[in-house]
Design a protein around this motif. Structure first.
Motif, PDB file in Angstrom:
ATOM      1  N   HIS A  61       0.856  -1.205   0.000  1.00  0.00           N
ATOM      2  CA  HIS A  61       0.000   0.000   0.000  1.00  0.00           C
ATOM      3  C   HIS A  61       0.881   1.240   0.000  1.00  0.00           C
ATOM      4  O   HIS A  61       1.261   1.749   1.063  1.00  0.00           O
ATOM      5  CB  HIS A  61      -0.924  -0.003   1.222  1.00  0.00           C
ATOM      6  N   HIS A  63       1.686   5.122  -2.251  1.00  0.00           N
ATOM      7  CA  HIS A  63       1.310   6.092  -3.287  1.00  0.00           C
ATOM      8  C   HIS A  63       2.551   6.905  -3.608  1.00  0.00           C
ATOM      9  O   HIS A  63       2.982   7.726  -2.792  1.00  0.00           O
ATOM     10  CB  HIS A  63       0.223   7.045  -2.792  1.00  0.00           C
ATOM     11  N   LYS A 151      -9.411  -1.410  -6.510  1.00  0.00           N
ATOM     12  CA  LYS A 151      -9.589  -0.614  -5.287  1.00  0.00           C
ATOM     13  C   LYS A 151     -10.741   0.350  -5.467  1.00  0.00           C
ATOM     14  O   LYS A 151     -10.903   0.936  -6.542  1.00  0.00           O
ATOM     15  CB  LYS A 151      -8.287   0.182  -5.044  1.00  0.00           C
ATOM     16  N   HIS A 244      -5.707  -0.084   5.261  1.00  0.00           N
ATOM     17  CA  HIS A 244      -5.339   0.807   6.384  1.00  0.00           C
ATOM     18  C   HIS A 244      -6.374   0.855   7.514  1.00  0.00           C
ATOM     19  O   HIS A 244      -6.820   1.915   7.915  1.00  0.00           O
ATOM     20  CB  HIS A 244      -4.948   2.201   5.907  1.00  0.00           C
ATOM     21  N   ASP A 318       0.834   2.797   3.554  1.00  0.00           N
ATOM     22  CA  ASP A 318       0.065   3.887   2.930  1.00  0.00           C
ATOM     23  C   ASP A 318       0.972   5.108   2.709  1.00  0.00           C
ATOM     24  O   ASP A 318       0.529   6.250   2.851  1.00  0.00           O
ATOM     25  CB  ASP A 318      -1.141   4.254   3.801  1.00  0.00           C
TER      26      ASP A 318
HETATM   27 ZN    ZN Z   1      -3.614   4.763   0.433  1.00  0.00          ZN
END
Ligand code: ZN
Ligand code: URP
Ligand code: ZN
Length: 462
Positions: A61, A63, A151, A244, A318
């Motif tokens: 996870h 970005h 997602k 998350h 995340d």
């Molecule tokens: Zn995320």
């Protein structure tokens, strides 16, 4: 002819069937043998004595270079994957998000371009469904192309990313049909909107500052959304994965759903295990804002328990890095904070130091949550996630106790701050190998940008 190209010698090797002190023989990009006193003739020998040798971590996870909250997240595939490697991470899974009128295939192509020629480690993407009606018939094509995880976000209407129940229900039906998996960001948007509207006054913002981020997201915001997503998984039989997860309530819902056979899995992020919402009251409180926000120590304790007992399968980060300057865009209004924190570099050191060294997880359990489970759940177990003959030689060699003091200036991330500034953490990779190649040596990144490869998948789920 030499038997092995590389032999990792004398470490405490963590495998799915237990740990042993001994050697790992590597031929090409793969693990060729596990044993004792392996033949080192002609091989490069990496001394791992006095160290743990663990499978490369998968952070499923992240970005990197994400356009979000009016800016672009500060770690790209160069800095992000260098940071990853220093923390023993050898695979990342990012989220390809379609543009305002884009297809799923265009989103995948865009993210491929971000990674190609830059990534130090292997990677793939979850494909985000942001406009179900348009995207639903594109799912099969993406599975055929080797993308098996999708997602949906239950929030982020202003970004154009939000999905409704109809989308989740229909997507989960398709996940069942294709042997794929739907990841969901579970927060209850309408009640959240209402709480934000009630608190979005100059007086309250002056009084509470970044604490309003926590005030407007009580635990039921996450719990209700998880409950609803679980309901659609139960109704359709489609494989669901809650990303998350940050609350005790969420953990209870997942545990109960799993006990009645609902195909749902849950991930937490390391920040929900080691930080709590008291940080928002500090002068730099806005830096810590992420969605979902940090919760209470009791939530962290319940998540650790869920990792131990099994309802929480994965620890990720995340990672969504913003610099101090980017975070300053908030100007006292918490709804304008670019949401997210750096994380890749400290995932394993934090889990090792706060989890293993403090007795909350065994070393083997840590490897399960950081490597073996994420690889299996994301459809990568044929190559990643475990030290086994035939698997990719992705390894992290860590000293059991040697610590590093966190100083943002010393880190590879482009963040100029760290949520863990000054923390003493063990578990940084002395050596990281990716497909047999040393990419971190003596705690410094030595591998070249662009050597990482896209990973094709054929399935996903439990
Ligand atoms: Zn995320
Ligand atoms: O605050 C966060 N989590 N930023 C990244 C986007 C998301 O929701 O995962
Ligand atoms: Zn999210």
């Amino acid at each position: 002819m030499t038997q092995f190209d590389t032999v990792v010698r004398g470490g405490n090797v963590v495998t799915p069937s237990g740990s042993y002190v001994g050697d790992i023989g590597i031929k090409g990009e793969r693990i060729a043998a596990l044993g004792d006193n392996l033949d080192t003739a002609g091989a490069k020998v990496i001394d791992a004595s006095g160290h743990h040798v663990i499978p490369g971590v998968l952070d499923v996870h992240v970005h990197l270079e994400l356009p979000f909250c009016g800016t672009v997240s500060a770690d790209d595939y160069i800095s992000g994957t260098r940071a990853a490697a220093r923390g023993g991470v050898t695979t990342v899974i990012d989220f390809a998000i379609p543009s305002a009128d884009g297809t799923l295939a265009e989103a995948a192509d865009t993210w491929m371009r971000k990674a190609e020629g830059k990534s130090l480690i292997d990677y793939t993407f979850h494909i985000c469904i942001t406009r179900y009606n348009e995207h639903k018939d594109q799912i099969a094509g993406m599975v055929e192309r080797g993308f098996t995880t999708f997602k949906e976000f239950m929030i982020y209407e202003s970004e154009g990313w939000q999905s409704d129940d109809r989308a989740m229900f229909g997507t989960l039906e398709r996940m069942k049909e294709h042997g794929a998996m739907l990841l969901v960001h579970a927060e209850s948007s309408r009640v959240l909107d209402e709480l934000i509207a009630r608190n979005h006054t100059p007086e309250l913002m002056k009084q509470h500052g970044a604490v309003l981020h926590a005030i407007t997201r009580p635990n039921f915001i996450e719990a209700e959304a998880i409950q609803r997503a679980v309901q659609w998984s139960e109704a359709t039989g489609g494989q669901l994965y809650i990303v998350h997860m940050s609350t005790a309530e969420g953990s209870e819902i997942i545990k109960s759903a799993q006990s009645r056979g609902v195909p749902v899995l849950a991930e937490t992020c390391v920040q929900y295990l080691v930080l709590d919402d008291s940080v928002f009251a500090s002068e730099d409180g806005h830096l810590y804002a992420c969605c979902p926000q940090l919760k209470k120590p009791a939530d962290s304790a319940r998540l650790w328990k869920g990792l131990k007992s099994g309802e929480v399968s994965v620890i990720s980060t995340d990672t969504c890095t913003f610099t101090r300057e980017q975070k300053a865009m908030w100007e006292g209004d918490w709804t304008k904070i670019p949401m997210g924190m750096p994380g890749l570099e400290t995932l394993m050191p934090l889990t090792y130091t706060k989890g293993v060294l403090e007795g909350k997880l065994t070393l083997e359990e840590m490897c399960m949550k950081l490597s073996t489970n994420p690889a299996r759940i994301m459809g990568l177990e044929h190559r990643k996630g475990a030290i086994r003959v035939g698997g990719d030689a992705d390894l992290a060699i860590i000293h059991p106790t040697r610590t590093h003091t966190i100083d943002p200036k010393e880190l590879e991330t482009n963040a100029d701050w760290s949520p863990y500034n000054g923390w003493e953490l063990a578990g940084f990779a002395r050596t990281t190998l990716s497909r047999g190649e040393v990419i971190v040596d003596d705690y410094r990144v030595t591998g070249k940008a662009g050597r990482g490869q896209w990973l094709k998948r054929t399935r996903a789920g439990a």
